[in-house]
Enzyme design. Structure first.
Site, mmCIF file in Angstrom:
data_model
loop_
_atom_site.group_PDB
_atom_site.id
_atom_site.type_symbol
_atom_site.label_atom_id
_atom_site.label_comp_id
_atom_site.label_asym_id
_atom_site.label_seq_id
_atom_site.Cartn_x
_atom_site.Cartn_y
_atom_site.Cartn_z
ATOM 1 N N LYS A 10 23.030 -21.249 -22.658
ATOM 2 C CA LYS A 10 23.369 -21.316 -24.088
ATOM 3 C C LYS A 10 24.140 -20.051 -24.497
ATOM 4 O O LYS A 10 25.119 -20.111 -25.219
ATOM 5 C CB LYS A 10 22.093 -21.403 -24.942
ATOM 6 C CG LYS A 10 21.516 -22.800 -25.112
ATOM 7 C CD LYS A 10 20.411 -22.771 -26.177
ATOM 8 C CE LYS A 10 19.708 -24.109 -26.311
ATOM 9 N NZ LYS A 10 18.627 -24.134 -27.292
ATOM 10 N N GLU A 70 11.367 -28.472 -17.711
ATOM 11 C CA GLU A 70 11.505 -27.225 -18.472
ATOM 12 C C GLU A 70 10.205 -26.452 -18.582
ATOM 13 O O GLU A 70 10.212 -25.237 -18.724
ATOM 14 C CB GLU A 70 12.061 -27.515 -19.875
ATOM 15 C CG GLU A 70 13.567 -27.730 -19.865
ATOM 16 C CD GLU A 70 14.212 -27.619 -21.231
ATOM 17 O OE1 GLU A 70 13.515 -27.360 -22.224
ATOM 18 O OE2 GLU A 70 15.432 -27.813 -21.304
ATOM 19 N N HIS A 76 14.941 -51.960 -6.572
ATOM 20 C CA HIS A 76 16.180 -52.394 -5.932
ATOM 21 C C HIS A 76 17.205 -51.263 -5.882
ATOM 22 O O HIS A 76 18.394 -51.505 -5.740
ATOM 23 C CB HIS A 76 16.738 -53.613 -6.688
ATOM 24 C CG HIS A 76 15.722 -54.706 -6.798
ATOM 25 N ND1 HIS A 76 15.603 -55.703 -5.849
ATOM 26 C CD2 HIS A 76 14.728 -54.919 -7.704
ATOM 27 C CE1 HIS A 76 14.598 -56.507 -6.197
ATOM 28 N NE2 HIS A 76 14.052 -56.049 -7.309
HETATM 29 O O1 PA5 Z 1 12.537 -27.757 -24.834
HETATM 30 C C1 PA5 Z 1 13.337 -26.989 -25.324
HETATM 31 O O2 PA5 Z 1 12.952 -25.971 -25.906
HETATM 32 C C2 PA5 Z 1 14.836 -27.245 -25.242
HETATM 33 O O3 PA5 Z 1 15.138 -28.363 -24.502
HETATM 34 C C3 PA5 Z 1 15.385 -27.420 -26.646
HETATM 35 O O4 PA5 Z 1 14.721 -28.491 -27.256
HETATM 36 C C4 PA5 Z 1 16.876 -27.704 -26.680
HETATM 37 O O5 PA5 Z 1 17.559 -26.706 -26.001
HETATM 38 C C5 PA5 Z 1 17.348 -27.788 -28.119
HETATM 39 O O6 PA5 Z 1 17.029 -26.617 -28.808
HETATM 40 P P1 PA5 Z 1 16.964 -26.568 -30.365
HETATM 41 O O7 PA5 Z 1 15.869 -27.457 -30.836
HETATM 42 O O8 PA5 Z 1 16.712 -25.131 -30.698
HETATM 43 O O9 PA5 Z 1 18.294 -27.026 -30.891
#
Ligand code: PA5
Length: 446
Positions: free
Chosen positions: A423, A290, A311
């Site tokens: 989302k 990310e 393995h």
């Molecule tokens: O790294 C990130 O920003 C995302 O993976 C969020 O953690 C994830 O989408 C969850 O979002 P939130 O904490 O707003 O519920």
């Protein structure tokens, strides 16, 4: 003198793996950028995105969590962390690494820790509710945005069940929230119903493991969060150095960069050998994916596990395309050990008397050297021990490395526009107000 985790990169070098490895002069050239990058990061230190660097110094939070932990221990037996993505993976990595898999059955101190909210598969929730005594269960709802569908539907479901079990008034004490304090659906509910909101730290989720998000459950489970933070501070200190020999997170980032840019090695495998670091590899996977996968750039992270994946994956790593770099993690000193019983069986007698730990280390060495012999670049992070202190170092090592790698690639590591897109489609399809355009758009394809 405080020990520091060590990144051994000799098998990443051209000297060892030929044209598939980095050249010393390439690394030295990149090293010249370090001072400028550090200066830039230092200038931005009050930017919320970089506020993760302040977390290891947050004594107020440590004190607050300490008080909260006393209350939790007095009133509850179980703590369920409800979150997804970064709001889940960091806490999971800490608990799994330090407490193992069977902690809820084995432990005598601290609360039992469970995780939920990272799926909408109803079976998981259903199963969990069958084993939890809700009167003895607290829930920590973590969502920076306060609106992510998966943890929110889990929260709403748990909330209804808890109210059913203990009544509306008492239910209030069962929920602790971590969300941004500004207006969002979760903070609205928390305010209205009087839940404690620990206020999500201002930065992004991926860099939140050493905030309340990861620390509350670690403390509730009986671990020393001060040591986690002390470990992180050590890496923060070495990251301030412009000396390549000292700043190992930068070297790690630089070698990932060189592999990707110069040799098209666009897959980065993290393969810990201590079994319970498996969730740590998942945390790393999200951090890398990310933070760095955007603007048509990116290094694909793979979470592997040694020796299990010797393995399963190793054949590909050794004889497949030259598109990977591999990082092992192993603890030099490990407090757990067993000895293999002696046997009269002729073929197996050689195993008798060896310690499991010794075998684990041999497996790592054999894999690392055989990869090198096949010209597959690999490095190893050595932890002096596997405990809170070195785990804190490990988290901060990768967080800083991600920031450095982002700087080298020219990428903003703190946003995730791709995730937001899907989302929004989900909100649209589920009828959330304000997302009608997205609903219309996606419906054309259904
Ligand atoms: O790294 C990130 O920003 C995302 O993976 C969020 O953690 C994830 O989408 C969850 O979002 P939130 O904490 O707003 O519920």
């Amino acid at each position: 003198m405080e020990k520091i985790i060590k990144y051994d990169c000799q098998f990443m070098s051209a000297e060892k793996v030929g044209s598939f490895g980095f050249k010393k002069q390439e690394l030295a050239k990149l090293g010249k950028k370090l001072a400028t990058i550090n200066k830039k990061i230092e200038k931005l230190k009050n930017n919320p995105d970089l506020s993760f660097r302040k977390l290891p110094y947050d004594n107020l939070l440590v004190n607050l969590l300490g008080k909260l932990n006393v209350i939790l221990k007095k009133n509850f037996k179980n703590l369920v962390i409800v979150g997804i993505g970064a709001s889940d993976l960091g806490a999971r990595a800490i608990i799994r690494t330090l407490a193992g898999r069977y902690n809820n059955q084995l432990k005598t101190k601290g609360l039992n820790i469970y995780f939920a909210g990272n799926t909408t598969d109803p079976r998981v929730l259903d199963d969990l509710l069958k084993i939890l005594d809700l009167k003895k269960t607290a829930f920590f709802i973590v969502s920076r945005s306060g609106s992510t569908i998966e943890p929110m539907v889990s929260f709403l479901y748990f909330r209804k069940k808890v109210i059913g079990a203990v009544g509306q008034k008492k239910a209030q004490k069962h929920f602790i929230i971590s969300t941004l304090p500004n207006k969002n659906p979760l903070s609205d509910i928390a305010q209205k119903e009087g839940y404690l909101n620990l206020a999500h730290y201002p930065g992004g989720g991926r860099y939140s493991v050493l905030s309340a998000n990861g620390l509350l459950s670690a403390m509730a489970c009986g671990f020393d969060i001060k040591k986690l933070l002390a470990g992180a501070r050590v890496i923060d200190k070495i990251s301030k150095s412009n000396n390549l020999k000292v700043n190992s997170p930068f070297i790690f980032a630089a070698l990932q960069y060189l592999a990707y840019k110069k040799r098209k090695q666009n897959i980065s495998v993290l393969m810990p050998y201590n079994y319970y670091l498996n969730e740590f590899a998942f945390w790393f996977r999200q951090l890398w994916a990310e933070s760095l996968g955007k603007e048509r750039l990116g290094i694909t992270p793979i979470a592997a596990l040694g020796p299990t994946d010797q393995h399963s994956q190793l054949q590909l790593y050794i004889e497949g395309p030259h598109d990977k770099i591999i990082t092992f993690i192993i603890a030099e000193k490990y407090k757990h050990d067993l000895s293999v019983p002696k046997t009269n069986n002729k073929e197996m007698a050689y195993l008798g008397g060896h310690s499991f730990n010794q075998i684990l280390k041999i497996e790592h060495k054999a894999t690392s050297v055989s990869l090198m012999k096949s010209q597959r670049p690999n490095g190893t992070i050595y932890l002096p021990e596997l405990n809170e202190y070195y785990l804190g170092q490990l988290f901060f090592f990768f967080e800083m490395a991600a920031v450095y790698l982002g700087e080298l690639l020219g990428i903003n590591v703190f946003n995730q526009p791709g995730v937001e897109h899907s989302k929004k489609y989900m909100y649209g399809l589920l009828g959330r107000k304000g997302f009608e355009k997205e609903a219309r758009e996606i419906k054309k394809f259904l």
